[in-house]
Design an enzyme around this catalytic site. Sequence first.
Site, short mmCIF file in Angstrom:
data_model
loop_
_atom_site.label_atom_id
_atom_site.label_comp_id
_atom_site.label_asym_id
_atom_site.label_seq_id
_atom_site.Cartn_x
_atom_site.Cartn_y
_atom_site.Cartn_z
N CYS A 225 -1.18 3.26 10.01
CA CYS A 225 -2.11 4.04 9.18
C CYS A 225 -2.87 5.09 9.97
O CYS A 225 -4.04 5.37 9.72
CB CYS A 225 -3.02 3.17 8.34
SG CYS A 225 -4.34 2.30 9.18
N TYR A 269 -6.17 6.28 7.98
CA TYR A 269 -5.77 6.95 6.73
C TYR A 269 -6.22 8.41 6.70
O TYR A 269 -6.27 9.02 5.65
CB TYR A 269 -6.28 6.25 5.47
CG TYR A 269 -5.46 5.08 5.01
CD1 TYR A 269 -4.57 4.43 5.85
CD2 TYR A 269 -5.57 4.60 3.71
CE1 TYR A 269 -3.84 3.34 5.43
CE2 TYR A 269 -4.82 3.51 3.27
CZ TYR A 269 -3.97 2.88 4.13
OH TYR A 269 -3.24 1.81 3.69
N TRP A 287 -10.53 3.87 5.87
CA TRP A 287 -9.82 2.59 5.78
C TRP A 287 -10.21 1.67 6.94
O TRP A 287 -10.18 0.45 6.81
CB TRP A 287 -8.31 2.85 5.76
CG TRP A 287 -7.50 1.62 5.49
CD1 TRP A 287 -7.19 1.07 4.29
CD2 TRP A 287 -6.88 0.78 6.49
NE1 TRP A 287 -6.41 -0.05 4.46
CE2 TRP A 287 -6.21 -0.26 5.79
CE3 TRP A 287 -6.82 0.80 7.87
CZ2 TRP A 287 -5.49 -1.24 6.45
CZ3 TRP A 287 -6.11 -0.20 8.53
CH2 TRP A 287 -5.46 -1.20 7.82
N TYR A 487 4.94 2.29 -2.03
CA TYR A 487 3.87 2.33 -1.02
C TYR A 487 4.45 2.11 0.38
O TYR A 487 5.23 1.19 0.60
CB TYR A 487 2.84 1.25 -1.34
CG TYR A 487 1.61 1.25 -0.49
CD1 TYR A 487 0.83 2.40 -0.35
CD2 TYR A 487 1.18 0.10 0.15
CE1 TYR A 487 -0.33 2.39 0.41
CE2 TYR A 487 0.02 0.07 0.91
CZ TYR A 487 -0.72 1.23 1.04
OH TYR A 487 -1.87 1.21 1.79
N HIS A 488 4.05 2.96 1.32
CA HIS A 488 4.50 2.93 2.70
C HIS A 488 5.95 3.40 2.86
O HIS A 488 6.64 2.98 3.81
CB HIS A 488 4.34 1.54 3.33
CG HIS A 488 2.92 1.19 3.65
ND1 HIS A 488 2.52 -0.10 3.97
CD2 HIS A 488 1.79 1.93 3.69
CE1 HIS A 488 1.23 -0.12 4.19
NE2 HIS A 488 0.75 1.12 4.04
N HIS A 573 2.42 7.45 4.81
CA HIS A 573 1.57 7.33 3.62
C HIS A 573 1.65 8.59 2.74
O HIS A 573 0.64 9.10 2.28
CB HIS A 573 0.13 7.03 4.01
CG HIS A 573 -0.06 5.67 4.63
ND1 HIS A 573 0.25 5.42 5.93
CD2 HIS A 573 -0.52 4.51 4.11
CE1 HIS A 573 0.00 4.15 6.21
NE2 HIS A 573 -0.47 3.57 5.11
#
Length: 630
Positions: A225, A269, A287, A487-488, A573
Amino acid sequence: MAAAISQAGWTVTVDSAQAGNPGTAAVDGNTGTFWHTQYNPTVAPLPHQIVVDTKATNLIGSLTYLPRQDGSFNGNVGQHIISLSPDGVNYVTVAIGTYLDDATMKTTTFTPTNARYIKFQALTEAGGRGQWTSMAELNVYTAAGPAPPPTSAGLGAWGPTVDFPLVPVSAAIEYSSGNLLVWSSYNPSTFGGSNLVQTITATYNPGAGTVTSALITNTAHDMFCEGLSMNANGQVIASGGNTDAATSYYDSPSNGWTKGATMNIPRAYQAQATTSTGNAFVIGASWAGGQGGKNGELYNPGANTWTLLPGCPVAPMLTADAQGVYRADNHAWLFGWKNAYVFQAGPSKAMNWYGTAGTGSQAAAGTRAADTDSMCGNAAMYDAVNGKILTVGGSPDYQQSTATANAHIITLGTPPAVPAVTTINPMYFQRAFANSVILPDGTVFITGGQVNANPFSDDTAQYTPELWNPANNQFTKMAPQAIPRTYHSVALLFPDGSVGSGGGGLCGTCATNHYDMEIWRPPYFFTGTGALAARPTITGVSAGTVRVGATFTVTTGAAVNSFSLIRLGSTTHTVNTDQRRIPLTPSGNTGTTYTLTVPNDPGIALPGAYYVFALAGATPSVAKTIIISL
């Protein structure tokens, strides 16, 4: 739904077997038995293979490989090739890659293929313990969806699947080799915990079809992240993340990570973008490292220093997320532009200019027409010469939120002027957590995502990608992919003009971990009949490094009509602040040697590594790579 094909009646052929561990043990339905290649009285060397005749043709979409379950890892398969055949003679490769070295079941999903025979080749032992291969069970499954459309349908084609020994959450192209570098966290399948001093990585070599892995400990940085971008030298810069104030950078020629300076503000993030001066600008990211007040700062790679920019407040770019600032300052859509400015195009509906000179500055840049906050949507600078950015999708809140199919074109001028925003026809599908990739011909490929933004879930996943054409502002549905990318997930352009779409998950033992990547070949790979198209070739480039505003020459194998530069990408992301396309028209030619000029503004021709593509119509060459320098 996918269904297991019964093992009853299957026959197998193996290249080698130890007495007591026959090939049939891999298809007997008993996880306590296993096939093992010969190790006594002599060792049969790698590679090894098992060929299964299922006795009937089925539309096959996946298989599972279960390593031996007796507590020993000897023989675990590492690098492998999986091929299918209708007749046992003519095989097509559907998957390559490397499996994680543990006892868990490995699933490989691939483009649905009509086949009767499965050939599974083991090229390496996962732990390097010896020359052997073992397998407790091999199961094969029918495809969950229909067979893919023919390549002659103009929808592109998927395959092969590349298996990784980790969930690829972050990815970057190595400029000196064209290889793909991916990483997860301190662990190949999950994040969190207290072991924030390492990152597990893997490298995919598309030319050799190999995947190798490495554990990075020398920078004491868990890069999950992180903020991510590529600097003016083509180095990958990862800042913050699970280790929320650390910086690491990766140098492609040396294939190594180096520890960088510590950030002034811990973050995760954040978005990170290279500026026209070659520095890296970051903003946001609550985050990790505390919530709120994540104002901008600037990294100078040459001096290896971070400098706070108090004139770059994060507040103007916050979304109205239901979870507050913890999510509201995440994943900004940033574009380095003229005069050291950075344009923030989203995901908030409010847009902003951030100046990175001196102590920094901020100026409101209007709204994205009537668009909502669009967290985990996409923005791509498909025409940097004219300052054109395509934005698509996203959702008002980070999670438990319905995504939009909205699409807009933003046209940048001289900062801090408010840019023009045009609303265009929406995508066919609503998407959050999707990825967009700029192609050499100026079209933009949008892949993956889901209707209802819900991290670590594949519910409402969008399997059908879209290709946007700037000539008519229209989206066209492309061939569906076999694996959900939510997601991811990541997606990047390869030097041959294909796209890798991979990852998703990183949630421990959950069902949505995807240790793989599918390769998509756009329609320009094919003729109208589905055969591979003849492609232009680049036989030489006059310089490996070209200054902003300078000319260089490209020699091709035959006449072409245009060129494009595409800045190499890095993504995590859903954010890829690096990619941008610069269309180039030759100023002249001598035979098939063309003179090209790099734009003279480093805000347009952002310093860094670029693909050089020659195009005959919409069909690109395989790229050469250059560095555009200040």
